[in-house]
Design a protein around this motif. Sequence first.
Motif, PDB file in Angstrom:
ATOM      1  N   ARG A  98       0.236  -1.072   3.857  1.00 20.88           N
ATOM      2  CA  ARG A  98       1.145  -0.247   4.665  1.00 20.88           C
ATOM      3  C   ARG A  98       2.352   0.181   3.833  1.00 20.88           C
ATOM      4  NH1 ARG A  98       2.874   0.139  10.177  1.00 20.88           N
ATOM      5  NH2 ARG A  98       4.319   1.923  10.230  1.00 20.88           N
ATOM      6  N   LEU A  99       2.898  -0.737   3.078  1.00 20.17           N
ATOM      7  CA  LEU A  99       4.057  -0.385   2.245  1.00 20.17           C
ATOM      8  C   LEU A  99       3.687   0.704   1.245  1.00 20.17           C
ATOM      9  CD1 LEU A  99       6.996  -0.981   1.362  1.00 20.17           C
ATOM     10  CD2 LEU A  99       6.049  -2.654  -0.254  1.00 20.17           C
ATOM     11  N   ARG A 100       2.552   0.545   0.565  1.00 18.49           N
ATOM     12  CA  ARG A 100       2.124   1.542  -0.418  1.00 18.49           C
ATOM     13  C   ARG A 100       1.907   2.903   0.237  1.00 18.49           C
ATOM     14  NH1 ARG A 100       0.001   1.880  -5.436  1.00 18.49           N
ATOM     15  NH2 ARG A 100       0.298  -0.358  -5.748  1.00 18.49           N
ATOM     16  N   SER A 101       1.291   2.909   1.413  1.00 19.91           N
ATOM     17  CA  SER A 101       0.995   4.159   2.111  1.00 19.91           C
ATOM     18  C   SER A 101       2.274   4.896   2.502  1.00 19.91           C
ATOM     19  CB  SER A 101       0.150   3.865   3.357  1.00 19.91           C
ATOM     20  OG  SER A 101      -0.037   5.039   4.115  1.00 19.91           O
ATOM     21  N   GLU A 102       3.250   4.170   3.026  1.00 19.67           N
ATOM     22  CA  GLU A 102       4.487   4.829   3.461  1.00 19.67           C
ATOM     23  C   GLU A 102       5.307   5.325   2.273  1.00 19.67           C
ATOM     24  OE1 GLU A 102       5.084   5.764   6.326  1.00 19.67           O
ATOM     25  OE2 GLU A 102       3.797   4.525   7.617  1.00 19.67           O
ATOM     26  N   GLU A 104       4.068   6.353  -0.549  1.00 18.35           N
ATOM     27  CA  GLU A 104       3.370   7.561  -1.015  1.00 18.35           C
ATOM     28  C   GLU A 104       3.752   8.764  -0.157  1.00 18.35           C
ATOM     29  OE1 GLU A 104      -0.863   7.201  -1.057  1.00 18.35           O
ATOM     30  OE2 GLU A 104      -1.158   9.112  -2.097  1.00 18.35           O
ATOM     31  N   THR A 105       3.781   8.575   1.155  1.00 20.62           N
ATOM     32  CA  THR A 105       4.160   9.667   2.050  1.00 20.62           C
ATOM     33  C   THR A 105       5.585  10.135   1.781  1.00 20.62           C
ATOM     34  OG1 THR A 105       2.690   8.809   3.768  1.00 20.62           O
ATOM     35  CG2 THR A 105       4.410  10.326   4.469  1.00 20.62           C
ATOM     36  N   ALA A 106       6.491   9.177   1.606  1.00 20.54           N
ATOM     37  CA  ALA A 106       7.896   9.512   1.364  1.00 20.54           C
ATOM     38  C   ALA A 106       8.063  10.285   0.059  1.00 20.54           C
ATOM     39  CB  ALA A 106       8.725   8.235   1.331  1.00 20.54           C
ATOM     40  N   LEU A 107       7.379   9.835  -0.982  1.00 24.64           N
ATOM     41  CA  LEU A 107       7.523  10.490  -2.288  1.00 24.64           C
ATOM     42  C   LEU A 107       6.910  11.887  -2.292  1.00 24.64           C
ATOM     43  CD1 LEU A 107       6.724   7.488  -4.689  1.00 24.64           C
ATOM     44  CD2 LEU A 107       8.964   8.426  -4.104  1.00 24.64           C
ATOM     45  N   LYS A 108       5.753  12.034  -1.665  1.00 22.84           N
ATOM     46  CA  LYS A 108       5.101  13.356  -1.641  1.00 22.84           C
ATOM     47  C   LYS A 108       5.889  14.351  -0.813  1.00 22.84           C
ATOM     48  CE  LYS A 108       0.377  11.982  -2.761  1.00 22.84           C
ATOM     49  NZ  LYS A 108      -1.044  11.883  -2.328  1.00 22.84           N
ATOM     50  N   SER A 109       6.635  13.872   0.173  1.00 14.01           N
ATOM     51  CA  SER A 109       7.484  14.763   0.952  1.00 14.01           C
ATOM     52  C   SER A 109       8.673  15.244   0.121  1.00 14.01           C
ATOM     53  CB  SER A 109       7.981  14.022   2.202  1.00 14.01           C
ATOM     54  OG  SER A 109       8.888  14.821   2.922  1.00 14.01           O
ATOM     55  N   LYS A 110       9.206  14.354  -0.715  1.00 13.53           N
ATOM     56  CA  LYS A 110      10.389  14.705  -1.527  1.00 13.53           C
ATOM     57  C   LYS A 110       9.997  15.478  -2.783  1.00 13.53           C
ATOM     58  CE  LYS A 110      14.862  14.102  -2.524  1.00 13.53           C
ATOM     59  NZ  LYS A 110      15.950  14.544  -1.629  1.00 13.53           N
ATOM     60  N   ALA A 134       9.013   9.379 -13.824  1.00 11.70           N
ATOM     61  CA  ALA A 134       9.406   8.142 -13.154  1.00 11.70           C
ATOM     62  C   ALA A 134       8.173   7.403 -12.647  1.00 11.70           C
ATOM     63  CB  ALA A 134      10.343   8.438 -11.992  1.00 11.70           C
ATOM     64  N   ASP A 135       8.245   6.084 -12.677  1.00 12.15           N
ATOM     65  CA  ASP A 135       7.229   5.224 -12.070  1.00 12.15           C
ATOM     66  C   ASP A 135       7.876   4.471 -10.915  1.00 12.15           C
ATOM     67  OD1 ASP A 135       5.098   5.867 -13.763  1.00 12.15           O
ATOM     68  OD2 ASP A 135       5.784   4.445 -15.271  1.00 12.15           O
ATOM     69  N   VAL A 136       7.258   4.536  -9.745  1.00 18.84           N
ATOM     70  CA  VAL A 136       7.776   3.859  -8.556  1.00 18.84           C
ATOM     71  C   VAL A 136       6.798   2.752  -8.171  1.00 18.84           C
ATOM     72  CG1 VAL A 136       8.521   4.124  -6.168  1.00 18.84           C
ATOM     73  CG2 VAL A 136       8.886   5.983  -7.807  1.00 18.84           C
ATOM     74  N   VAL A 137       7.296   1.529  -8.131  1.00 17.89           N
ATOM     75  CA  VAL A 137       6.432   0.366  -7.920  1.00 17.89           C
ATOM     76  C   VAL A 137       6.728  -0.287  -6.572  1.00 17.89           C
ATOM     77  CG1 VAL A 137       5.724  -1.877  -8.818  1.00 17.89           C
ATOM     78  CG2 VAL A 137       6.384  -0.058 -10.405  1.00 17.89           C
ATOM     79  N   PRO A 138       5.755  -0.312  -5.654  1.00 19.94           N
ATOM     80  CA  PRO A 138       5.937  -1.077  -4.403  1.00 19.94           C
ATOM     81  C   PRO A 138       5.840  -2.571  -4.688  1.00 19.94           C
ATOM     82  CG  PRO A 138       4.122   0.537  -4.257  1.00 19.94           C
ATOM     83  CD  PRO A 138       4.462   0.381  -5.691  1.00 19.94           C
ATOM     84  N   CYS A 139       6.682  -3.361  -4.051  1.00 20.22           N
ATOM     85  CA  CYS A 139       6.628  -4.809  -4.271  1.00 20.22           C
ATOM     86  C   CYS A 139       7.299  -5.533  -3.103  1.00 20.22           C
ATOM     87  CB  CYS A 139       7.294  -5.194  -5.590  1.00 20.22           C
ATOM     88  SG  CYS A 139       8.983  -4.611  -5.785  1.00 20.22           S
ATOM     89  N   PHE A 140       7.139  -6.832  -3.096  1.00 24.08           N
ATOM     90  CA  PHE A 140       7.698  -7.669  -2.033  1.00 24.08           C
ATOM     91  C   PHE A 140       8.581  -8.753  -2.634  1.00 24.08           C
ATOM     92  CE2 PHE A 140       4.189  -5.739   0.159  1.00 24.08           C
ATOM     93  CZ  PHE A 140       4.548  -5.706   1.499  1.00 24.08           C
TER      94      PHE A 140
END
Length: 295
Positions: A98-102, A104-110, A134-140
């Motif tokens: 879910r984190l990765r999906s959201e 991705e959506t946020a970045l593709k919109s911007k 830039a590289d954007v890394v999802p993490c917890f």
Amino acid sequence: MTMEEKLSSWTGPSSATEQDKQERTERMICEAIRGHAAFADCDLSVYAKGSYANNTNVKVDSDVDIAVQCGEAVYWDEATEGAHPPSGSYTGIWTPARLRSEIETALKSKFPGQVDSSGSTAFRIHSSSARVDADVVPCFDYRYYLSSSNYREGAKVFKKNGKSLVNYPKRQLENGRGKNTRTKQYYKKAVRIMKRVENAMAAEGIHREVPSFFVECLVYNCPDSFFMESTWTKTVERVILHIWQELEGDEPAADSERWLEVSECKYLFHGAQDWNRQDGRDFVKAAWNYLGYAS
């Protein structure tokens, strides 16, 4: 140009123009994440990491690494059984997928048409005339418990193939700054020199490319006193010789003698790394010859 003049010219960070692009890239990514409606009530930390954050990047390596770290769920490991205090399992909505999906959506919109999501770990945002790559890394959030009251804080990254890894970007930042302070700001200048040596050798086909992070870790494992020499020629000579001599042979059996990453939370050499001790020796041997110490 003498060797000393060349090395001195390689101590500086990216140009002001390049830094403006880096800062703009970081700001726009933060805006993309903060402005995404799905993240309105999510505990997120968005921060720069790696060479850009550590101010050890050079122009050729001027891309920006950004972590988007979710604090809704905390992953953990323990040094010994029972070190982690009892707690319940997370039951909320923020899974790695879910984190990765959201994100991705946020970045593709911007950044429409500029986001490459094919990588296993990070999203790649391509550069423009006003931005760098830039590289954007999802993490917890992640904690490694040494005891119930003592733990290391890090980040857990889940790849698309289900595998995961742990890193400690904030500790890397703290330790790099600490060594730079102890060496009167000479440590990071020496790191930039060695990265520019690597870039120059790769560009001229003299030596294969070496990961920027690996170069930084090699220099970090040199004693502080090396960076206090009166000339860069002498400093770099001592750095190269130390790496060459200390990496000869197999990994030491004693943990205290093994080299560490800058975070000092992970060993620099182990089976999961993309490099080994011989890679370090090969790099500094090529640097020794390239800079003319052998002549």
